[in-house]
Motif scaffolding. Sequence first.
Motif, short mmCIF file in Angstrom:
data_model
loop_
_atom_site.label_atom_id
_atom_site.label_comp_id
_atom_site.label_asym_id
_atom_site.label_seq_id
_atom_site.Cartn_x
_atom_site.Cartn_y
_atom_site.Cartn_z
N ASN A 2 5.55 -7.80 4.14
CA ASN A 2 5.51 -6.53 4.84
C ASN A 2 4.65 -5.52 4.08
O ASN A 2 4.42 -5.65 2.89
CB ASN A 2 6.93 -5.98 5.01
N THR A 3 4.22 -4.48 4.81
CA THR A 3 3.44 -3.42 4.19
C THR A 3 4.38 -2.38 3.58
O THR A 3 5.33 -1.94 4.23
CB THR A 3 2.53 -2.74 5.23
N SER A 4 4.13 -2.01 2.34
CA SER A 4 4.90 -0.95 1.68
C SER A 4 4.18 0.38 1.88
O SER A 4 2.95 0.44 1.84
CB SER A 4 5.02 -1.25 0.18
N PHE A 5 4.97 1.44 2.09
CA PHE A 5 4.39 2.77 2.30
C PHE A 5 4.89 3.71 1.22
O PHE A 5 6.10 3.84 1.02
CB PHE A 5 4.74 3.31 3.69
N LYS A 31 -4.34 -4.35 1.76
CA LYS A 31 -3.78 -4.80 3.03
C LYS A 31 -2.29 -4.52 3.13
O LYS A 31 -1.78 -4.14 4.20
CB LYS A 31 -4.05 -6.29 3.21
N HIS A 32 -1.57 -4.69 2.03
CA HIS A 32 -0.10 -4.62 2.06
C HIS A 32 0.49 -3.33 1.52
O HIS A 32 1.72 -3.22 1.37
CB HIS A 32 0.48 -5.82 1.28
N ASN A 33 -0.37 -2.35 1.21
CA ASN A 33 0.13 -1.09 0.66
C ASN A 33 -0.61 0.09 1.28
O ASN A 33 -1.84 0.14 1.25
CB ASN A 33 -0.05 -1.06 -0.86
N ASP A 34 0.16 1.03 1.81
CA ASP A 34 -0.40 2.25 2.40
C ASP A 34 0.28 3.46 1.77
O ASP A 34 1.35 3.34 1.15
CB ASP A 34 -0.20 2.27 3.92
N LYS A 70 -8.92 3.37 5.88
CA LYS A 70 -7.70 4.11 5.53
C LYS A 70 -7.93 5.62 5.67
O LYS A 70 -7.08 6.35 6.19
CB LYS A 70 -7.27 3.77 4.10
#
Length: 264
Positions: A2-5, A31-34, A70
């Motif tokens: 999952n993507t971490s925010f 890809k996986h961190n915002d 982004k």
Amino acid sequence: MNTSFYRTIWISDLHIGSTQCQADALLDFLKHNDSEKLYLVGDIIDFWALSKKMYWPRDHNTIIQKILRKARHGTQIIYVPGNHDENVRDYDDYVFGDIVVKNSDIHTTVNGKRFLIVHGDEYDTIAKHHQWLAKIGSLGYDWLIEINRFLRLFRRLFGRQSHFSLAAFVKFKVKNVVQFISDYEESIVRTLKNEGLDGVICGHIHHAEIKEIEGFLYVNTGDFVESCTAIVEHQDGRLELIRWLTQEAPQLTQQHDGELPHPG
């Protein structure tokens, strides 16, 4: 995965445009961190390397595109140039493709802690006053990284853990290098601890760390050359140092709640 925010992410020393850049790991991380805000803390594009040899594979282009995407989608991106991309310092306060260039910045965490954001070469006496020596050191570092690429290949062939950094090994074994890291950290703290700040977040020496020095929080983002590390701020203001390896779960290395001990 999952993507971490996060509220804020800091990455530095990507060295895009050089063979050092671990593009696969970096792309996987992006890809996986915002985050609401993303700091690029210097040595993002390696103009030193590009001046010697034109190297720009497709995945390096993809990194730039992903960062720009982004920014277009609402991430506030601040680019703080370093010594390998020092030409960008001429564009302080300019905006390029929704990315703001700042030679330094003050970031305030959600719990009110104020951090100076700089690349850090400003506090490295060799980089500041003896650039020719710094470039010789950079060549030696490049040599270690190239050797390390072959070492990783052999370790993989013999079924051993492939993530091994020869340069990091040398850092911890050579007394003069260990002393340099210590002097660098102390130079920053000595210069900034009376400036009304709670800490500094920097890069430059490719040695990720979160630690308190004389009641001042020293945070180093590390790099995406050897260790593939980043600093993140959670929504509660907690700072965390994470190590990101391609196709592996991220590893927590250090975290700090942003609170410094009270004197006495």
